[in-house]
Design an enzyme around this catalytic site. Structure first.
Site, PDB file in Angstrom:
ATOM      1  NE  ARG A  98      -2.596  -0.476   3.515  1.00 51.41           N
ATOM      2  CZ  ARG A  98      -3.054   0.305   4.812  1.00 51.41           C
ATOM      3  NH1 ARG A  98      -4.067   0.899   4.498  1.00 51.41           N
ATOM      4  NH2 ARG A  98      -2.330   0.093   5.766  1.00 51.41           N
ATOM      5  CG  ASP A 129       2.893  -5.417  11.913  1.00 52.19           C
ATOM      6  OD1 ASP A 129       3.780  -5.457  12.503  1.00 52.19           O
ATOM      7  OD2 ASP A 129       1.986  -6.415  11.461  1.00 52.19           O
ATOM      8  CB  SER A 158       5.203  -6.065   8.662  1.00 60.34           C
ATOM      9  OG  SER A 158       4.500  -4.847   8.935  1.00 60.34           O
TER      10      SER A 158
END
Length: 924
Positions: A551, A667, A612
């Site tokens: 993203r 994250d 992550s």
């Protein structure tokens, strides 16, 4: 068919009634022909005589009123099931603690009128005793001793089932307090006492071998059990004899009067008292009132007095008295004899309406009472008998329809197919169907969504008791095996306190400069020195790389809140597993595409990068990749700074000036920062999803792996590896070992494999396979799908454990997996799921308890108030995980007031906020 509210009879019309001919005389009279002798139960034929018509109409219940009776019965049943209203309920809905029907594994025999359950040679023998009205417990014990003969000296344990057909409040299958006597019993000093204990004491006094009362039930339950097999389970029973009662298998979650929450339990409705609160007042006739006044218990058991065979003869008698008083019957006869209670029996009434010689039976019955009946008198008596019996059947049908509708609704079914066991005089005198046509037809009208198969019971009080006892023994043996299998997964308070202490020990090792390398909890510094305080402003870019989807986000932090625009880009497998250059070139291409679409080209915005994967962070914008996970294997990346790899890709694309990477986070940190913007007390981040991790704000003076003593720094715990050094080996079960061995990293991420969503379904699958191997689950059914790895997804746990989910829904999930489970097996599968997810939540709480207690001690506080920002599908989607985690945390860390705040886009918004805090800090 005319509307149900009209008074048009369901059966021969009034006009046709006028044209009927008597079977014996051939003269016109209102006596039905043989083919018309069975009108539908709730509408007897009309007659031309006004007094007779008035009596028949008074005894007739139209369909719309029957629907109201059904609705009232359902209301009364729900009231009886509810913990708050149970005490005031007329329909008591008493739990029986019978949680299964026979599965066909036992055998029965019938020596000397008593039923024994005989299994294979190594299985126990089971004795069922039927309570007789002659004497009570001492006499029963003497009878048992005589029955066993020489066997009473045997040292072999002999389980005993006890049929006790009186209203009892059970708290276990073998513990029941008598509520009240009925059926003429009034033995003193028994009500309120445990009748099982009284019988056991009497048996012990008689020294009747090793006899043990293991199950108590009433005759209704026994009736249901005799009609049930594994292939064709029976879940409802109906008895209409001297009294009346019913029982059915209810989803135990709807039985609020018991603590059990799994599976089903047989509920004894005790519906004979329905109407004691006035719910049947609009149905009662003057004849019913007279019968009630003559009874030994006026004002109670109103439904039973409308239905039970002990009373129907007297209802007919009072109707005849009323007709005789109006000169509609027995003109010229002395009817004083009809004033005597019991001179007409229900058996006579049934013979009058069901026999081919019904008119003859009527005449003989009346003449035996000294009356001189005419043909018309006999015919009208036959009509009254039929009206009384038909009303009884119709009320039974309304009650049965209420049970069926309750079952259908509680199980969330559009249609219900079910077997109903039937016993008592309602069967008919020779085992045929009820003389009025049985309530079957009316039930279909009142509950059209329910397809009912009636099964006639054979000796429900004897054979049924033996079957209940056999089922109780089978379930007890099964329960012992299940408990033994699941015991290692059921953690005690001491177990959790030990995990908490071990986590604290590993945290301290991870923070120490000299001990960090040997710690299973790495306690990695993130160089994030503060959480948002609400003053952050500006526009930022955020990147989120943690799986196959990547993203890019544009985040605007303003006084009125945060605005986010984002786009998802797919990372093809060939890039995930190709070269590092190709991977980071693809990431830069996606960033440039996003900036073009968002009209950001030419603008250089501070960028936060959520990466992550396990990293060793050397600065806020410097993180060395330790190893790939989640299917990534891009070459030439491990051991390198991922921010530098991104910058080098930007240089290759000649856009290096367009990127200003100020922070790289994982994250978990992003989650904490995202929630910290909403709540300044948020200083902990927690992820419980496919994997699990935690971070928190640690005092700099305790962080030995970085320089500096002042302030705080967010520590990425990487607690998924807790236990990799063997400190949690005592918690690992054989099922955990099986799961671990098949992973891509055996022996690694041990704590994560006990908690996270990636593994819980597999743990459940291995437990189910063990239960199949023991013959407890899916008996005699092939289940090859369970052999397939990852076939049982963790999402199934979340669905199966939804509070209030009917077992039919659980069954549908299992059937989709080609697992043909019955309801008992569905309940066991749910128990396994609950055990595994509860352990996961408790272990997560133990780890978190170590964190909050360390923070409290660091700060020298008696009480700590802190917020945990939390994300992850397991925490968010599982119906019980969050509740179990929070409750366990409260128990383990009572001096910490912990609030949980769900994160919204921690990996995206959180990364931007890390960048915002860093920029604002640099500017100040």
């Amino acid at each position: 068919m005319p509307p149900p509210s009209t008074q048009v009879p369901y059966g021969p019309s009034a006009e046709r009634a006028e044209r009927w001919s008597c079977l014996h005389t051939g003269k016109a009279c209102p006596c039905p022909t043989r083919s018309e002798r069975y009108p539908l139960p709730f509408r007897p034929p009309l007659t031309s005589h006004p007094q007779v018509q008035r009596v028949l109409l008074a005894l007739t219940i139209p369909l719309d009123l029957l629907q109201m009776v059904k609705a009232r019965m359902m209301l009364a049943m729900n009231k009886g099931l509810n913990r708050q209203t149970h005490a005031q309920a007329t329909v008591k809905m008493l739990p029986t603690y019978i949680c299964s029907t026979p599965n066909g594994t036992g055998r029965t025999a019938q020596p000397g009128g008593r039923f024994l359950v005989l299994g294979e040679r190594e299985q126990p023998v089971t004795l069922a005793v039927l309570l007789t009205p002659l004497q009570l417990f001492d006499f029963i014990a003497q009878c048992v001793r005589q029955f066993l003969g020489d066997g009473c000296h045997s040292k072999e344990r002999l389980p005993l089932g006890f049929v006790f057909p009186f209203s009892c409040r059970q708290t276990r299958l073998d513990k029941a307090e008598l509520i009240s006597w009925s059926k003429g019993f009034s033995c003193s000093d028994v009500e309120g006492k445990d009748v099982v204990q009284l019988l056991q004491l009497a048996i012990n006094k008689q020294e009747v071998g090793e006899l043990e009362v293991v199950a108590l039930m009433n005759d209704t339950v026994g009736t249901m059990m005799t009609c049930s097999t594994r292939e064709i389970p029976c879940e409802v029973a109906l008895i209409v004899d001297k009294g009346t009662n019913s029982c059915f298998m209810a989803d135990v979650q709807h039985v609020q009067t018991v603590e059990e929450t799994r599976g089903r339990m047989c509920v004894n409705t005790e519906w004979g008292c329905f109407g004691d609160d006035g719910a049947l007042d609009d149905i009662l006739t003057p004849y019913d009132q007279h019968v009630d006044e003559e009874s030994s218990n006026p004002g109670v058991k109103r439904f039973e007095k409308l239905v039970g065979s002990l009373y129907l003869g007297d209802v007919v008698r009072h109707a005849l008295i009323a007709l005789a008083a109006e000169k509609a019957l027995f003109i010229g006869s002395n009817v004083t004899v009809l004033g005597t209670k019991g001179v007409l029996t229900t058996q006579q009434v049934v013979e009058i309406i069901s026999s081919k010689e019904g008119m003859t039976k009527a005449r003989m019955t009346l003449e035996a009472l000294g009356l001189r009946p005419s043909e018309r008198d006999c015919c009208r008596m036959q009509q009254v008998c039929r009206a009384v019996v038909s009303r009884s059947a119709a009320l039974c049908a309304a009650g049965l329809a209420a049970i069926l509708s309750l079952i259908r609704q509680s199980r969330g079914l559009e249609r219900l197919m079910i077997n109903v066991a039937v016993d008592g005089w309602i069967r008919g005198s020779r085992g045929e169907s009820h003389p009025s046509g049985m309530p079957h037809t009316v039930t279909r009208l009142l509950a059209p969504e329910c397809l009912v198969n009636l099964k006639l019971s054979e000796d429900g009080t004897g054979r049924g008791a033996a079957m209940v006892t056999a089922v109780a023994l089978r379930l007890a043996d099964q329960r012992r095996e299940v408990n033994q299998l699941l015991a290692p997964l059921r953690l005690t308070r001491a177990d959790l306190e030990r995990v908490q202490a071990l986590m604290r020990q590993e945290m301290d090792l991870g923070l120490g400069r000299e001990t960090n390398a040997n710690a299973s909890v790495r306690m990695l510094p993130t160089y994030v020195r503060g959480t948002p305080d609400g003053t952050e402003r500006g526009e930022f870019l955020a990147l989120d790389l943690g799986g196959t989807n990547f993203r890019v986000l544009a985040v605007r932090v303003a006084e009125k809140g945060i605005q986010i625009a984002s786009q998802i880009y797919v990372i093809p497998t060939n890039i995930m597993q190709g070269t590092g250059e190709a991977l980071f070139d693809h990431i830069v291409d996606c960033i440039m595409d996003f900036q073009m679409k968002q009209d950001l080209k030419g603008r250089v915005l501070p960028l936060g990068f959520t990466f992550s994967f396990p990293c060793k962070q050397l600065g806020l914008d410097k993180a060395v990749l330790l190893n790939w996970t989640k299917g990534f294997s891009a070459s030439d990346c491990v051991g390198k700074d991922v921010v530098q790899l991104l910058r080098e890709a930007a240089q290759r694309k000649q856009v290096e000036k367009a990127l200003n990477v100020v922070a790289v986070v994982n994250d978990t940190v992003g989650t904490m920062m995202s929630c910290g913007y909403e709540d300044p007390e948020c200083e902990i981040g927690l992820i419980v999803g496919t994997g699990t991790n935690a971070c928190y704000m640690e005092e700099m003076q305790n962080v030995g792996t970085v320089e500096g003593e002042q302030g705080r720094m967010c520590i990425n715990m990487e607690w998924g590896a807790f236990g990799d050094n063997g400190c949690l080996d005592h918690l690992f079960t054989e099922f955990d070992q099986m799961v671990d061995e098949k992973t891509i990293n055996p022996g690694k991420q041990r704590f994560e494999k006990l908690i996270s969503g990636m593994y819980l379904g597999e743990i459940v699958r291995h437990i189910l396979l063990a239960l199949v191997e023991k013959g407890i689950l899916f008996q005699d059914k092939a289940c090859p799908t369970l052999q397939n790895r990852d076939i049982f997804k963790t999402k199934f746990l979340s669905t199966i454990e939804i509070d209030g989910l009917a077992l039919t829904k659980v069954q549908a999930i299992l059937w989709d997996l080609e697992l043909q489970a019955n309801f008992e097996e569905c309940s066991l599968v749910r128990e396994v799921c609950q055990t595994v997810s509860l352990r996961a939540a408790q272990l997560c709480a133990a780890g978190l308890a170590a964190v909050v207690e360390k923070m409290r001690e660091n700060r020298g506080l008696g009480q700590l108030a802190v917020t945990v920002g939390v994300d992850g599908t397991l925490y968010k989607m599982h119906p019980c995980f969050s509740e179990h985690l929070q409750q366990t945390l409260q128990d383990l860390a009572p001096n910490c007031a912990v609030t949980f705040l769900l994160s919204e886009d921690g990996s995206g918004k959180g990364a931007a906020l890390v960048a915002a805090v860093a920029v604002c800090g640099a500017e100040s």
